[in-house]
Design a protein around this motif. Structure first.
Motif, mmCIF file in Angstrom:
data_model
loop_
_atom_site.group_PDB
_atom_site.id
_atom_site.type_symbol
_atom_site.label_atom_id
_atom_site.label_comp_id
_atom_site.label_asym_id
_atom_site.label_seq_id
_atom_site.Cartn_x
_atom_site.Cartn_y
_atom_site.Cartn_z
ATOM 1 N N GLY A 1 41.552 32.496 36.558
ATOM 2 C CA GLY A 1 41.952 33.702 37.248
ATOM 3 C C GLY A 1 42.248 33.406 38.705
ATOM 4 N N HIS A 2 42.564 34.436 39.460
ATOM 5 C CA HIS A 2 42.822 34.241 40.887
ATOM 6 C C HIS A 2 41.562 33.810 41.629
ATOM 7 N N ARG A 3 40.400 34.302 41.183
ATOM 8 C CA ARG A 3 39.160 34.020 41.903
ATOM 9 C C ARG A 3 38.046 33.483 41.019
ATOM 10 N N ARG A 4 38.328 33.129 39.776
ATOM 11 C CA ARG A 4 37.284 32.590 38.909
ATOM 12 C C ARG A 4 37.897 31.864 37.727
ATOM 13 N N VAL A 5 37.130 30.932 37.178
ATOM 14 C CA VAL A 5 37.527 30.260 35.956
ATOM 15 C C VAL A 5 36.489 30.577 34.886
ATOM 16 N N HIS A 6 36.945 30.889 33.693
ATOM 17 C CA HIS A 6 36.065 31.229 32.571
ATOM 18 C C HIS A 6 36.371 30.260 31.438
ATOM 19 N N VAL A 7 35.337 29.661 30.871
ATOM 20 C CA VAL A 7 35.529 28.754 29.744
ATOM 21 C C VAL A 7 34.774 29.278 28.529
ATOM 22 N N VAL A 8 35.368 29.101 27.359
ATOM 23 C CA VAL A 8 34.758 29.489 26.090
ATOM 24 C C VAL A 8 34.962 28.341 25.110
#
Length: 411
Positions: free
Chosen positions: A93-100
């Motif tokens: 994202g613009h201000r975060r990374v999310h991993v699954v």
């Protein structure tokens, strides 16, 4: 080996691949469901599944007791061995990374999130993502020894493909054309990259028992983006801009957007813009937690801001729905769970915008079913091609080569 024996072996392998592909595509299925999906007789299917069970390629996951109606013995449901593969979805994202991380049986086995500044250079975002993946691995014991593929979502529209990989055309602080190489070198697994909100739209479209074949998706987060499913396909557009609702002009005299225009929907309905508007209205709101508290306590200034934003969102969605006539309109992002009044106001405005369209099935406006992992889950869905929504979509690629069928079949 005789020719007859060779033909029989080839036919058997083909049947096995069809059974495995169906389990990748749909998760656990009973033998009866499998027979319908792969077009085999029950006798042939019984022989194929018995062999796959004996070799450990598939397992008995559970029974259909929880979903069946009527009497009779519950049927076993078969699934791929969860240990036979891992699939990594990454949403920048613009201000975060999310991993699954998901296993071969469709179960999410690990996930994590890490925030960063919106102006952080891309190389540092990659470093944060790799550190997050390593931390998730240490915390959960998932070591990626059976990693089959990586799906990655990034902000921004796409203009084409290089070696099967879409390439971003703007937002110079991002360099998605290097993402595939970085992850390929890190993990040695095939990689696919696409717009993260488009992937979130895919995840929403297939998150129901019956996939939605016409859907408009809007995601309100650090930025605002959208995705379109039209006539059963996830749409990119001629130059990758399909669904960029965040940069539709909502107020020609409004604030300057980072894209260079004024008054884009993103300048009004992104989370930072909403929090700023609440503060300008006199509310002490700096985070989503603050906003949630203000909503819970009935702060009138915050309520007015949210209703104004909802009305603007509804007008933009109304224009999109007027052109596309979707079955559903979905609004996603963290804020829709914090401030449901925003969705309610958007739905009310959209109904007004579409009141002239005769319909015996009104447009359904709903908050997204998935949470902040929607983009990462959509990235995994894109890896597996688990839906006809992806018909004709670029296949995952590794160094410009196509991925073997067993790695790009739908989960």
């Amino acid at each position: 080996m005789s020719m007859t024996t060779g033909v029989h072996a080839l036919v058997r392998r083909t049947h096995e691949e069809r059974v495995l592909a169906a389990l990748r595509a749909h998760g656990a299925l009973s033998r009866a469901e499998l027979a319908k999906r792969v077009g085999l007789s029950r006798t042939t299917l019984s022989e194929i599944t018995a062999s796959l069970l004996q070799r450990g390629a598939i397992i008995v996951a559970d029974t259909d007791a929880a979903v069946r109606s009527g009497s009779g013995r519950p049927a076993e449901r078969l699934a791929l061995d969860p240990a036979s593969g891992q699939f990594l979805g990454v949403d920048f994202g613009h201000r975060r990374v999310h991993v699954v991380v998901a296993d071969a049986s469709h179960e999410v086995i690990a996930e994590g999130v890490e925030r960063y500044a919106d102006d952080l250079p891309w190389a540092e975002r990659l470093a944060i993502a790799f550190a997050l993946i390593e931390r998730v691995s240490l915390e959960t014991g998932v070591h990626f020894g059976a990693l089959q593929a990586v799906g990655i979502g990034v902000p921004g529209p796409y203009t084409g493909a290089r070696g099967g990989m879409p390439v971003v055309s703007w937002k110079k602080q991002l360099a998605p054309e290097g993402v595939d190489v970085a992850f390929l070198e890190r993990f040695g697994a095939p990689v696919i990259v696409d717009n993260n909100t488009r992937l979130a739209a895919l995840a929403e479209a297939i998150s129901r028992p019956d996939a939605v074949d016409n859907l408009v998706y809007l995601r309100l987060s650090d930025g605002v983006g959208g995705g379109l499913v039209i006539a059963g396909q996830l749409v990119t557009g001629a130059r990758g801009f399909a669904g960029e609702l965040g940069h539709v002009t909502a107020d020609p005299t409004g604030a300057l957007c980072r894209c260079g225009k004024r008054g884009c929907l993103e300048t009004i309905a992104s989370v930072p813009a909403i929090l700023r508007a609440c503060r300008d209205a006199g509310a002490d709101v700096h985070t989503l937690d603050h906003l949630a508290h203000a909503v819970a306590t009935g702060d009138p200034a915050v309520d007015a801001v949210l209703r104004d934003v909802g009305s603007t969102v509804g007008r933009v969605l109304g224009a999109a729905a007027m052109m596309l006539n979707p079955r559903e309109v979905v609004i996603g992002g963290e804020i829709v769970r914090v401030a449901p009044v925003l969705v309610e106001q958007a739905a009310s405005t959209l109904r007004y915008e579409l009141h002239s369209i005769p319909s015996d099935q009104p447009h359904i406006v709903r908050a997204a079913q998935l949470h902040d992992s929607d983009g990462a889950l959509g990235a995994i869905a894109a890896i597996f091609h688990q839906s006809p929504l992806l018909a004709g979509y670029p296949d995952p690629a590794s160094s410009g080569e196509s991925v073997p069928q067993q790695q790009r079949s739908a989960l």
